[in-house]
Design a protein around this motif. Structure first.
Motif, PDB file in Angstrom:
ATOM      1  N   GLY A  12     -10.213  56.356  40.756  1.00  0.00           N
ATOM      2  CA  GLY A  12     -11.609  55.635  40.757  1.00  0.00           C
ATOM      3  C   GLY A  12     -12.377  55.936  42.149  1.00  0.00           C
ATOM      4  N   GLY A  13     -13.451  55.310  42.087  1.00  0.00           N
ATOM      5  CA  GLY A  13     -14.518  55.348  43.235  1.00  0.00           C
ATOM      6  C   GLY A  13     -15.086  56.935  43.050  1.00  0.00           C
ATOM      7  N   ASP A  14     -15.113  57.445  44.389  1.00  0.00           N
ATOM      8  CA  ASP A  14     -15.883  58.699  44.314  1.00  0.00           C
ATOM      9  C   ASP A  14     -14.974  60.126  44.381  1.00  0.00           C
ATOM     10  N   GLY A  15     -13.953  59.802  43.528  1.00  0.00           N
ATOM     11  CA  GLY A  15     -12.927  60.942  43.461  1.00  0.00           C
ATOM     12  C   GLY A  15     -12.071  61.247  44.599  1.00  0.00           C
ATOM     13  N   ARG A  16     -12.378  62.324  45.200  1.00  0.00           N
ATOM     14  CA  ARG A  16     -11.552  62.400  46.496  1.00  0.00           C
ATOM     15  C   ARG A  16     -12.193  61.530  47.558  1.00  0.00           C
ATOM     16  N   ASP A  28      -0.205  53.134  45.473  1.00  0.00           N
ATOM     17  CA  ASP A  28      -1.839  52.370  45.796  1.00  0.00           C
ATOM     18  C   ASP A  28      -2.515  52.867  46.939  1.00  0.00           C
ATOM     19  N   LEU A  29      -3.499  54.053  47.026  1.00  0.00           N
ATOM     20  CA  LEU A  29      -3.878  54.506  48.268  1.00  0.00           C
ATOM     21  C   LEU A  29      -5.326  54.805  48.189  1.00  0.00           C
ATOM     22  N   ASP A  30      -6.041  54.665  49.415  1.00  0.00           N
ATOM     23  CA  ASP A  30      -7.128  55.162  49.385  1.00  0.00           C
ATOM     24  C   ASP A  30      -7.231  56.776  49.602  1.00  0.00           C
ATOM     25  N   LEU A  31      -8.244  57.345  49.113  1.00  0.00           N
ATOM     26  CA  LEU A  31      -8.451  58.742  49.375  1.00  0.00           C
ATOM     27  C   LEU A  31      -9.594  59.080  50.256  1.00  0.00           C
ATOM     28  N   ALA A  32      -9.537  60.242  50.947  1.00  0.00           N
ATOM     29  CA  ALA A  32     -10.729  60.763  51.661  1.00  0.00           C
ATOM     30  C   ALA A  32     -10.527  62.017  51.917  1.00  0.00           C
ATOM     31  N   ILE A  33     -11.670  62.909  51.822  1.00  0.00           N
ATOM     32  CA  ILE A  33     -11.821  64.218  52.015  1.00  0.00           C
ATOM     33  C   ILE A  33     -11.305  64.641  53.307  1.00  0.00           C
ATOM     34  N   PRO A  34     -10.358  65.595  53.352  1.00  0.00           N
ATOM     35  CA  PRO A  34     -10.036  66.113  54.865  1.00  0.00           C
ATOM     36  C   PRO A  34     -11.100  66.544  55.690  1.00  0.00           C
ATOM     37  N   LYS A  35     -11.265  66.678  57.037  1.00  0.00           N
ATOM     38  CA  LYS A  35     -12.334  66.941  57.847  1.00  0.00           C
ATOM     39  C   LYS A  35     -12.234  68.338  57.521  1.00  0.00           C
ATOM     40  N   GLU A  36     -11.617  68.878  57.338  1.00  0.00           N
ATOM     41  CA  GLU A  36     -11.665  70.517  57.282  1.00  0.00           C
ATOM     42  C   GLU A  36     -12.277  71.031  56.113  1.00  0.00           C
ATOM     43  N   MET A  37     -12.665  70.187  55.343  1.00  0.00           N
ATOM     44  CA  MET A  37     -13.546  70.163  53.967  1.00  0.00           C
ATOM     45  C   MET A  37     -14.890  69.549  53.856  1.00  0.00           C
ATOM     46  N   GLY A  38     -15.059  69.048  55.258  1.00  0.00           N
ATOM     47  CA  GLY A  38     -16.287  68.327  55.542  1.00  0.00           C
ATOM     48  C   GLY A  38     -16.330  66.922  55.336  1.00  0.00           C
ATOM     49  N   GLY A  39     -14.948  66.220  55.199  1.00  0.00           N
ATOM     50  CA  GLY A  39     -15.048  64.671  54.919  1.00  0.00           C
ATOM     51  C   GLY A  39     -14.629  64.079  56.236  1.00  0.00           C
ATOM     52  N   VAL A  40     -14.423  62.579  56.134  1.00  0.00           N
ATOM     53  CA  VAL A  40     -14.005  62.055  57.468  1.00  0.00           C
ATOM     54  C   VAL A  40     -12.519  61.900  57.658  1.00  0.00           C
ATOM     55  N   GLY A  42      -8.517  60.793  57.493  1.00  0.00           N
ATOM     56  CA  GLY A  42      -7.867  59.421  57.697  1.00  0.00           C
ATOM     57  C   GLY A  42      -7.441  58.656  56.833  1.00  0.00           C
ATOM     58  N   ALA A  43      -7.235  59.265  55.395  1.00  0.00           N
ATOM     59  CA  ALA A  43      -6.667  58.491  54.132  1.00  0.00           C
ATOM     60  C   ALA A  43      -5.927  59.863  53.411  1.00  0.00           C
ATOM     61  N   ALA A  44      -5.212  59.472  52.492  1.00  0.00           N
ATOM     62  CA  ALA A  44      -4.558  60.672  51.692  1.00  0.00           C
ATOM     63  C   ALA A  44      -5.605  61.338  51.111  1.00  0.00           C
ATOM     64  N   ASN A  45      -4.948  62.455  50.337  1.00  0.00           N
ATOM     65  CA  ASN A  45      -5.797  63.529  49.542  1.00  0.00           C
ATOM     66  C   ASN A  45      -5.056  64.054  48.613  1.00  0.00           C
ATOM     67  N   GLY A  83      -2.313  74.569  49.952  1.00  0.00           N
ATOM     68  CA  GLY A  83      -3.599  75.124  50.494  1.00  0.00           C
ATOM     69  C   GLY A  83      -4.551  74.833  49.241  1.00  0.00           C
ATOM     70  N   ILE A  84      -5.913  74.830  49.551  1.00  0.00           N
ATOM     71  CA  ILE A  84      -6.853  74.635  48.543  1.00  0.00           C
ATOM     72  C   ILE A  84      -8.200  75.518  49.242  1.00  0.00           C
ATOM     73  N   GLY A  85      -8.917  76.105  48.237  1.00  0.00           N
ATOM     74  CA  GLY A  85     -10.046  76.989  48.846  1.00  0.00           C
ATOM     75  C   GLY A  85     -10.826  77.566  47.603  1.00  0.00           C
ATOM     76  N   PRO A  86     -11.921  78.092  47.732  1.00  0.00           N
ATOM     77  CA  PRO A  86     -12.794  78.714  46.772  1.00  0.00           C
ATOM     78  C   PRO A  86     -11.923  79.729  45.879  1.00  0.00           C
ATOM     79  N   ASN A  87     -12.077  79.922  44.500  1.00  0.00           N
ATOM     80  CA  ASN A  87     -11.155  80.799  43.745  1.00  0.00           C
ATOM     81  C   ASN A  87     -12.103  82.195  43.626  1.00  0.00           C
ATOM     82  N   GLY A  88     -13.184  82.261  44.059  1.00  0.00           N
ATOM     83  CA  GLY A  88     -14.228  83.233  43.776  1.00  0.00           C
ATOM     84  C   GLY A  88     -14.881  83.021  42.346  1.00  0.00           C
TER      85      GLY A  88
END
Length: 141
Positions: A12-16, A28-40, A42-45, A83-88
């Motif tokens: 729930g929430g805002d997805g990532r 039972d975890l909060d999620l955060a976008i990794p810094k490498e992907m433009g997020g803050v 500090g939490a699991a992904n 790893g995650i990245g654009p698939n083209g």
């Protein structure tokens, strides 16, 4: 296939940048976008969760095939790097690198066990043909 177990999780929430929990509350975890992907960060992904699940599942499959082969898996460890990245094609894709330590097994035999585990592991079977998965037996130190 006869299903032996079903896991259930809610996101729930805002997805990532949201929250996940399993139906039984053991995760039972909060999620955060990794810094490498433009997020803050500090939490699991999701990639960390996938890596943890794949590593644990693959290690279990490895122990199963090693037991059948009467191989010593003392000190064995599996690291899953996701790893995650654009698939083209406008979306995203994943890559997985499985790095296995089998310190009590000769290298050729260890590589054979890892290859066999890759055929047994449910995560490997689910990703086969969809996700690039590399297998490496780490050199004993």
């Amino acid at each position: 296939m006869q299903v032996l177990y079903t896991a259930s999780a809610l996101a729930g929430g805002d997805g990532r940048d949201g929250h996940v929990r399993t139906s039984d509350g053991t995760l039972d975890l909060d999620l955060a976008i990794p810094k490498e992907m433009g997020g803050v960060g500090g939490a699991a992904n999701p990639e960390q969760l996938f890596a943890a699940g794949y590593a644990a599942c693959f290690h279990s499959a490895l122990r199963l095939v090693a037991r059948r082969a009467k191989a010593d898996v003392t000190g064995s460890v599996v690291e899953a790097q996701v790893g995650i990245g654009p698939n083209g094609s406008g979306g995203f894709g994943l890559t997985v690198a499985l790095v296995v330590d089998l310190p009590a097994v000769e290298r050729a035999a260890a590589e054979q066990l890892v290859a066999q585990a890759h055929q047994v592991c449910p995560y490997s079977n689910a990703t086969r043909g969809n996700v690039e998965v590399s297998l490496t037996v780490r050199e004993a130190v």
